[in-house]
Design a protein around this motif. Structure first.
Motif, PDB file in Angstrom:
ATOM      1  N   ARG A  40      51.938  46.727  40.569  1.00 29.11           N
ATOM      2  CA  ARG A  40      50.927  46.798  39.514  1.00 29.11           C
ATOM      3  C   ARG A  40      51.548  46.472  38.156  1.00 29.11           C
ATOM      4  O   ARG A  40      50.989  45.697  37.373  1.00 29.11           O
ATOM      5  N   ASN A  46      45.327  46.478  37.078  1.00 28.84           N
ATOM      6  CA  ASN A  46      44.918  47.871  36.920  1.00 28.84           C
ATOM      7  C   ASN A  46      45.143  48.723  38.164  1.00 28.84           C
ATOM      8  O   ASN A  46      45.516  49.882  38.075  1.00 28.84           O
ATOM      9  N   SER A 189      40.416  45.075  39.184  1.00 27.79           N
ATOM     10  CA  SER A 189      40.103  45.875  38.009  1.00 27.79           C
ATOM     11  C   SER A 189      38.974  46.852  38.309  1.00 27.79           C
ATOM     12  O   SER A 189      38.728  47.779  37.535  1.00 27.79           O
ATOM     13  N   ARG A 191      37.210  49.911  39.509  1.00 32.26           N
ATOM     14  CA  ARG A 191      37.689  51.280  39.745  1.00 32.26           C
ATOM     15  C   ARG A 191      37.349  51.778  41.142  1.00 32.26           C
ATOM     16  O   ARG A 191      37.936  52.757  41.622  1.00 32.26           O
ATOM     17  N   LYS A 194      40.239  52.253  43.489  1.00 38.21           N
ATOM     18  CA  LYS A 194      40.959  53.531  43.415  1.00 38.21           C
ATOM     19  C   LYS A 194      40.288  54.569  44.297  1.00 38.21           C
ATOM     20  O   LYS A 194      40.953  55.345  44.988  1.00 38.21           O
TER      21      LYS A 194
END
Length: 341
Positions: A40, A46, A189, A191, A194
């Motif tokens: 990363r 990100n 990018s 989210r 995640k």
């Protein structure tokens, strides 16, 4: 005969892997987390996730794109078969386009004509580590998925590989700039990646999707010497470049503002591939075509509409380039570039 690809694995790599074995750090854990953190930082992205398998990176990418069975993915016919396989393995429909004339990039006009309500993304490979500005593809009405084709640290006008795509993938096979023995990376990018990573970590059934510490420890060790290996690749690659300038063959995809790290070395030649094969074989040097076969041939489609792809398929020859090539082999390669290509 020398190998076409040769991972640069040394004693420190072996020690890193051995340490994991001794301490029983084999499942996805701290080494996996450290590897993805370093990637990363290196790529300036990100969120990155590393997987045991390149296909699993694709599966997760299409999950982020909310792809359903039968949805379409646009890609160049001049793409690696593993990309095509990853698309159909998810039950999606590959929609092929030709290359731009004299380029390694897919035709923008053809892409625009094929986008519809079922199109989930456009896949563009940064083939052979030759960095291309993909800004025009970011302006399309569908997400861009940038594949790094095993390259790291190349850039074009200060924009690094991996900086263009909504999603970014990379493999870690033995033809990549670094290897973990197998596996792949997905970066985004978005989210939601995640959140998906958190699900995989918490779900025992999905835990095996993630790269094991055993493999990640090799990746970490490989990253430590990436700069040194890239310098050596660049030294050899630029030496090849000078030979090409003194020959009848030519470079492909080069433009001002590019900084290459030479994960592989393609040239364009009018010499029949069989003649190239025979000549280099005398020196124990394997050469290959740019890709095994265009995707339209795999799919049984006619040549019409893929003329630029056919030209590149018939004219691109790949030469071995990796940090541990010795001087005699490099000189024989240069001799072949000037004499036969």
């Amino acid at each position: 005969m020398i190998r076409f690809n040769k991972p640069t694995i040394d004693k420190k790599d072996l020690e890193s892997v051995l340490y994991c074995m001794i301490t029983d750090d084999l499942a996805p854990g701290e080494h996996m987390k450290e590897f993805r953190t370093q990637l990363r930082a290196l790529l300036g992205l990100n969120m990155t996730v590393v997987f045991n398998n390149y296909l699993q990176a694709f599966e997760t990418a299409f999950r982020l794109l909310d792809a359903e069975l039968g949805d379409e993915v646009i890609l160049a016919s001049f793409s690696r078969y593993r990309i095509y396989h990853a698309v159909i393995a998810q039950g999606l429909k590959p929609v092929l386009v030709d290359l731009e004339e004299g380029s390694l990039l897919p035709s923008l006009a053809q892409i625009e004509s094929k986008i519809n309500s079922r199109t989930r993304c456009v896949i563009v490979q940064q083939l052979f580590g030759i960095p291309n500005d993909l800004s025009p593809y970011k302006e399309l009405d569908v997400p861009l998925r940038e594949d790094l084709d095993g390259a790291l640290c190349s850039n074009v006008r200060g924009n690094a590989l991996g900086s263009f795509g909504f999603l970014v993938t990379m493999n870690f096979n033995d033809d990549a700039a670094i290897t973990t023995g197998n596996g792949g990376m997905l970066a985004a990018s978005d989210r939601r990646l995640k959140d998906i990573y958190g699900e995989y970590m918490a779900d025992e059934a999905s835990f095996d999707y993630l790269m094991s510490d055993f493999n990640a420890s090799l990746g970490i060790s490989q990253l430590r010497k990436l700069g040194r290996n890239c310098d050596r690749r660049k030294e050899i690659g630029e030496y090849y470049d000078r030979a090409v300038m003194a020959s009848n063959c030519s470079l492909i995809g080069r433009e001002d503002g590019q900084e290459l790290t030479y994960p592989s070395y393609p040239v364009i030649t009018d010499t029949p591939f069989e003649d190239c094969l025979r000549f280099f074989k005398k020196y124990g040097i394997p050469v290959r075509k740019g890709i095994d076969k265009p995707l339209h041939q795999w799919m049984g489609l006619p040549i019409k509409g893929f003329e630029h792809t056919e030209v590149m398929y018939n004219r691109i020859v790949l030469l071995p380039l990796y940090p541990t090539l010795d001087g005699e082999v490099v000189e024989n390669m240069v001799r072949g570039i000037k004499a036969i290509l």
